[in-house]
Design an enzyme around this catalytic site. Structure first.
Site, PDB file in Angstrom:
ATOM      1  N   TYR A 141      29.920  -3.371 -28.108  1.00 10.75           N
ATOM      2  CA  TYR A 141      29.095  -4.056 -29.112  1.00 10.75           C
ATOM      3  C   TYR A 141      29.907  -5.097 -29.890  1.00 10.75           C
ATOM      4  O   TYR A 141      29.351  -6.055 -30.401  1.00 10.75           O
ATOM      5  CB  TYR A 141      28.510  -3.051 -30.107  1.00 10.75           C
ATOM      6  N   LYS A 192      32.744   7.427 -18.947  1.00 17.75           N
ATOM      7  CA  LYS A 192      32.584   7.018 -17.550  1.00 17.75           C
ATOM      8  C   LYS A 192      33.992   6.813 -17.004  1.00 17.75           C
ATOM      9  O   LYS A 192      34.368   5.739 -16.519  1.00 17.75           O
ATOM     10  CB  LYS A 192      31.723   5.736 -17.490  1.00 17.75           C
ATOM     11  N   ASP A 224      26.213   9.197 -16.680  1.00 16.28           N
ATOM     12  CA  ASP A 224      25.022   9.280 -15.825  1.00 16.28           C
ATOM     13  C   ASP A 224      24.559  10.732 -15.722  1.00 16.28           C
ATOM     14  O   ASP A 224      23.368  11.047 -15.835  1.00 16.28           O
ATOM     15  CB  ASP A 224      25.260   8.645 -14.446  1.00 16.28           C
ATOM     16  N   ASP A 248      23.994   4.716 -27.948  1.00 18.88           N
ATOM     17  CA  ASP A 248      22.715   4.023 -28.183  1.00 18.88           C
ATOM     18  C   ASP A 248      21.676   4.526 -27.187  1.00 18.88           C
ATOM     19  O   ASP A 248      20.551   4.879 -27.544  1.00 18.88           O
ATOM     20  CB  ASP A 248      22.927   2.511 -28.018  1.00 18.88           C
ATOM     21  N   ASP A 252      18.379   7.595 -27.743  1.00 21.17           N
ATOM     22  CA  ASP A 252      16.943   7.339 -27.529  1.00 21.17           C
ATOM     23  C   ASP A 252      16.363   8.408 -26.609  1.00 21.17           C
ATOM     24  O   ASP A 252      15.250   8.895 -26.803  1.00 21.17           O
ATOM     25  CB  ASP A 252      16.708   5.963 -26.881  1.00 21.17           C
TER      26      ASP A 252
HETATM   27  C1  IPM Z   1      20.062   1.514 -32.751  1.00 26.00           C
HETATM   28  C2  IPM Z   1      19.435   0.211 -32.365  1.00 26.00           C
HETATM   29  C3  IPM Z   1      20.434  -0.913 -32.606  1.00 26.00           C
HETATM   30  C4  IPM Z   1      21.640  -0.663 -31.724  1.00 26.00           C
HETATM   31  C5  IPM Z   1      19.894  -2.335 -32.392  1.00 26.00           C
HETATM   32  C6  IPM Z   1      18.643  -2.588 -33.224  1.00 26.00           C
HETATM   33  C7  IPM Z   1      20.929  -3.378 -32.656  1.00 26.00           C
HETATM   34  O1  IPM Z   1      18.999   0.246 -31.040  1.00 26.00           O
HETATM   35  O2  IPM Z   1      20.463   1.660 -33.913  1.00 26.00           O
HETATM   36  O3  IPM Z   1      20.145   2.400 -31.896  1.00 26.00           O
HETATM   37  O4  IPM Z   1      21.648  -1.042 -30.552  1.00 26.00           O
HETATM   38  O5  IPM Z   1      22.592  -0.084 -32.226  1.00 26.00           O
HETATM   39 MG    MG Z   2      19.160   2.169 -30.122  1.00 28.84          MG
END
Ligand code: IPM
Ligand code: MG
Length: 362
Positions: A141, A192, A224, A248, A252
């Site tokens: 990032y 990884k 993975d 990240d 999710d």
């Molecule tokens: C998160 C979001 C952010 C990230 C984006 C909005 C930049 O997806 O906080 O997980 O990728 O960190």
């Molecule tokens: Mg995110």
């Protein structure tokens, strides 16, 4: 002494969900004598529109003067054509970097009332309680060089750099082991290392730090496989620690195990416990302004704020219990709705949490 929270509602559903969290905060002030003041600032697309930058100097001054930050969400299609340097997301990344918020705690817990809302079978997810610890200020990032360039041949290349130094790995590993010590003492480090040298170093350093934590069972997993295991048998995990980008993605995935990404709070902490708190979902432009969004992740983020930055676990518990009570009463926003429940708006869900809190005072 009165503590100050910088409140940055941001874009999309940000203002609606933050409004509900602020109602909860007001109730805590009136019913339980919590001494906090708030000051609002601009971040993301709304900041770009008003000030020409997603993280204006005024906002930086505000967050630096505050004891903690509560954030809604940033981003939306309106700003997608902008140059990367002024995209709403840069506001968020700028805050993380500026405040040195290297440790991102993302708990994925299944509230028993929501077993039916998960897309996974109840026996796979019921009782799920896992903590993902994501490194937040390094890795791909932030690594340099980065960008899109045109070679002499006229062809364009896109470039990002995955880079970690030992000290960055060591400090996030330490947070992860400390967290595991307070939980079930199992830590899975995700990398990884079979392909990326950078994460081979990650694995080495995490293993080294582990020597100071003989009581924690440390395992390593390729990313993975970790993604697969998260949907196959998520209850095998207690604490996971991983790089910025892997975290990240995996968070999710973990969020969906709990029924909805609308339920998951997060804390981003610096070395001294100063933190920024935000729901892990984004700005959801498709439902923005419709009073449909689930405010619970933001309300639970406020709970984390009291626990981690203000050291007031009792207030965090009050908030968590109030959320449980709202869920117990069968109220559901659209994202967590299942048959037999009562579908409510953002505002109605917020009100239900507030009245549950109020009833704790009586
Ligand atoms: C998160 C979001 C952010 C990230 C984006 C909005 C930049 O997806 O906080 O997980 O990728 O960190
Ligand atoms: Mg995110």
């Amino acid at each position: 002494m009165t503590k100050k929270i910088a409140v940055l509602a941001g874009d999309g559903i940000g203002p609606e969900i933050i409004r509900e969290a602020l109602k909860v905060l007001d109730c805590l002030r009136h019913e339980f004598g919590v001494e906090v003041e708030t000051e609002q600032g601009l971040v993301g697309g709304v900041a770009y529109d008003a000030k020409g930058h997603p993280l204006p100097q005024e906002t930086l001054d505000l967050v630096n003067s505050a004891d903690a930050v509560l954030l809604g969400a940033v981003g939306g299609p309106r700003w997608e054509a902008l140059d990367y340097s002024v995209r709403p997301e840069r506001g968020l990344l700028g805050l993380r970097a500026e405040l040195n918020l290297f440790a991102n705690l993302r708990p994925a817990m299944l509230h028993p009332q929501l077993v039916e809302a998960s897309t996974l079978k109840p026996d796979v997810v019921s009782g799920l309680d896992l903590m993902i610890i994501r490194e937040l200020t390094g890795g791909i990032y932030f690594g340099k060089p980065r960008g899109v360039r045109t070679l002499d041949s006229g062809e364009r290349i896109g470039l990002n750099t995955l880079i970690y130094n030992e000290s960055e790995i060591r400090r996030i590993a330490t947070v992860a082991f400390d967290t595991a010590m307070k939980r079930n003492r199992q830590l899975c480090s995700v990398d990884k290392a079979n392909v990326l040298e950078c994460t081979e170093l990650w694995r080495d350093v995490v293993t080294e730090v582990g020597k100071d934590y003989p009581e924690v069972i440390l395992t390593h997993m390729y990313v993975d496989n970790a993604a697969m295991q998260l949907v196959r048998a998520p209850k095998q995990f207690d604490v996971m620690v991983t790089t910025n980008m892997f975290g990240d993605i995996l968070s999710d995935c973990a969020a969906m195990l709990t029924g909805s990404i609308g339920m998951l709070p997060s804390a981003s902490l610096d070395e001294h416990g100063k933190g920024m708190y935000e729901p892990i979902h984004g700005s959801a432009p498709d439902i923005a302004g419709k009073n449909l969004a689930n405010p619970l992740a933001t309300i639970l983020s406020l709970g984390m704020l009291f626990r981690y930055s203000f050291n007031q676990g009792d207030i965090a518990q009050r908030i968590e219990q109030a959320v449980e009570k709202a869920l117990d009463s069968g109220l559901r926003t659209a994202d967590i709705y299942s048959e037999g429940c009562q579908r409510v708006s953002t505002e109605e869900m917020g009100n239900a949490v507030v009245s549950a809190l109020r009833s704790q005072g009586n």
